[in-house]
Design a protein around this motif. Structure first.
Motif, mmCIF file in Angstrom:
data_model
loop_
_atom_site.group_PDB
_atom_site.id
_atom_site.type_symbol
_atom_site.label_atom_id
_atom_site.label_comp_id
_atom_site.label_asym_id
_atom_site.label_seq_id
_atom_site.Cartn_x
_atom_site.Cartn_y
_atom_site.Cartn_z
ATOM 1 N N LEU A 5 0.825 -1.209 0.000
ATOM 2 C CA LEU A 5 0.000 0.000 0.000
ATOM 3 C C LEU A 5 0.856 1.254 0.000
ATOM 4 N N PHE A 6 2.040 1.186 0.646
ATOM 5 C CA PHE A 6 2.936 2.334 0.619
ATOM 6 C C PHE A 6 3.464 2.563 -0.797
ATOM 7 N N VAL A 7 3.841 1.460 -1.465
ATOM 8 C CA VAL A 7 4.282 1.558 -2.850
ATOM 9 C C VAL A 7 3.159 2.094 -3.724
ATOM 10 N N PHE A 8 1.932 1.583 -3.491
ATOM 11 C CA PHE A 8 0.769 2.019 -4.261
ATOM 12 C C PHE A 8 0.553 3.524 -4.104
ATOM 13 N N TYR A 288 12.004 -8.492 -11.507
ATOM 14 C CA TYR A 288 12.674 -7.501 -10.665
ATOM 15 C C TYR A 288 14.180 -7.525 -10.926
ATOM 16 N N GLN A 289 14.752 -6.349 -11.250
ATOM 17 C CA GLN A 289 16.189 -6.221 -11.476
ATOM 18 C C GLN A 289 16.730 -5.115 -10.577
ATOM 19 N N SER A 290 17.309 -5.516 -9.483
ATOM 20 C CA SER A 290 17.766 -4.550 -8.476
ATOM 21 C C SER A 290 18.801 -3.573 -9.036
ATOM 22 N N ASP A 291 19.649 -4.040 -9.964
ATOM 23 C CA ASP A 291 20.692 -3.165 -10.508
ATOM 24 C C ASP A 291 20.108 -2.016 -11.312
ATOM 25 N N LEU A 292 18.953 -2.247 -11.971
ATOM 26 C CA LEU A 292 18.325 -1.170 -12.745
ATOM 27 C C LEU A 292 17.661 -0.154 -11.813
ATOM 28 N N VAL A 300 12.420 4.218 -3.939
ATOM 29 C CA VAL A 300 11.719 3.103 -4.569
ATOM 30 C C VAL A 300 12.610 1.868 -4.601
ATOM 31 N N ALA A 301 13.882 2.063 -4.915
ATOM 32 C CA ALA A 301 14.817 0.931 -4.947
ATOM 33 C C ALA A 301 14.871 0.234 -3.597
ATOM 34 N N THR A 302 14.885 1.012 -2.515
ATOM 35 C CA THR A 302 14.959 0.452 -1.169
ATOM 36 C C THR A 302 13.680 -0.290 -0.803
ATOM 37 N N ILE A 303 12.526 0.246 -1.209
ATOM 38 C CA ILE A 303 11.242 -0.393 -0.913
ATOM 39 C C ILE A 303 11.188 -1.792 -1.524
ATOM 40 N N PHE A 304 11.507 -1.884 -2.815
ATOM 41 C CA PHE A 304 11.458 -3.193 -3.475
ATOM 42 C C PHE A 304 12.529 -4.130 -2.928
#
Length: 311
Positions: A5-8, A288-292, A300-304
């Motif tokens: 929901l935070f991402v949303f 999901y590609q963390s490097d991208l 956003v990178a940290t959330i995922f």
């Protein structure tokens, strides 16, 4: 669920999606094409909503000779609503079947248009039986709005045609050889050119949207349905989590898994509804590609990263 929901919530600030159409067909530089609805347009048990988008893409070999004509017709070939774009004259003309007549067609409106070069796109946005409009290269091919008291807002003027969109069956398209068609899409969806970077795609969708700074009520759809991008990069989010509602999802928006570099969905089995569920993140983990993500927005990178480290 709380993390999703935070991402949303972040999505609503950055926008999302243009995928999951009923039809997405490559046209091999055709100059004639037609598409017929598989089910009666007035069957709302099937369609759920009268809101439908038809979109055709094409290119130019000689823009100065290009003429593009489209018409939405009933099953017995009576015109509901048509338009012609004449690039040489830089004009457009819309046509309808005269109300109260015996099949005569007449001009509804005319205006000016810039055809540009390279490629073109034409939309027919259907909202209600007599509320629909054409869009060409981000220009609304219709003039005027009216205030609808029951909705407390402006809407496009009603099209004065004898046959509403609920009587329609077939969209017919023709072009000169100098402006052949390359792709057709249809459904409760938004489509956009393939091969563009994500933020370029966002800008393309916004130009054709209902944003007050763009086409307003004459736009194709609300801005919320444009792609989510990894800020500051060319990449799409691997999970597009506010994809346009469809007849199958009802009032719920969809989420879809996409290739982060292309924005392309593998197939419709990678789209589910409702979108406000951690099931979306779980379904899309293979993309999901963390490097991208690391090249762009750190939040956003940290959330995922945090989500997938524990799921």
């Amino acid at each position: 669920m709380k993390l999703f929901l935070f991402v949303f919530g972040l999505v609503l600030l950055s926008l999302s999606s243009a995928i999951h159409c009923d039809v997405d067909e490559v046209l091999a530089n055709l100059t004639e094409y037609s598409y017929s609805l598989p089910v009666d347009a007035n069957n709302l048990t099937y369609w759920r909503s009268r809101h439908l988008n038809f979109e055709v893409f094409g290119g130019y070999s000689n823009v100065d000779e290009a003429v593009i004509t489209a018409g939405y017709y009933t099953a017995d070939d009576q015109l509901v609503y048509g338009v012609t774009v004449d690039c040489a004259a830089s004009t457009w003309t819309s046509t309808v079947t005269v109300q109260g007549g015996s099949g005569e067609e007449a001009t509804f409106e005319t205006g000016s248009v810039t055809c540009g070069g390279g490629t073109w796109d034409l939309w027919l946005k259907v909202e209600q039986p007599y509320m629909m409009n054409w869009i060409f290269n981000g220009t609304a091919l219709q003039i005027g709005t009216e205030y609808v008291t029951s909705k407390r807002r402006n809407r496009p003027v009603k099209v004065p045609t004898k046959y509403g969109s609920h009587k329609a069956k077939t969209l017919k398209l023709t072009t000169t050889t100098s402006a052949p068609m390359t792709r057709f899409t249809f459904g409760e969806c938004i489509s956009y050119p393939e091969g563009m970077a994500c933020e370029q795609t966002q800008a393309w969708v916004l130009t054709r949207s209902k944003s007050p700074s763009k086409l307003d009520v004459l736009g194709a759809d609300n801005t919320v349905w444009s792609p989510n991008c990894v800020s500051g990069t060319d990449y799409f989010w691997h999970v597009q989590i506010k994809v346009h509602t469809t007849r199958d999802s009802g009032r719920y928006s969809n989420c879809c898994c996409v290739d982060m570099k292309t924005g392309v969905v593998p197939d419709d089995s990678y789209c589910i509804a409702p979108s406000n569920s951690d099931d979306c993140l779980d379904l899309c983990k293979p993309w999901y590609q963390s490097d991208l993500y690391a090249e762009g927005d750190e939040v956003v990178a940290t959330i995922f990263s945090n989500y997938y480290s524990i799921n």
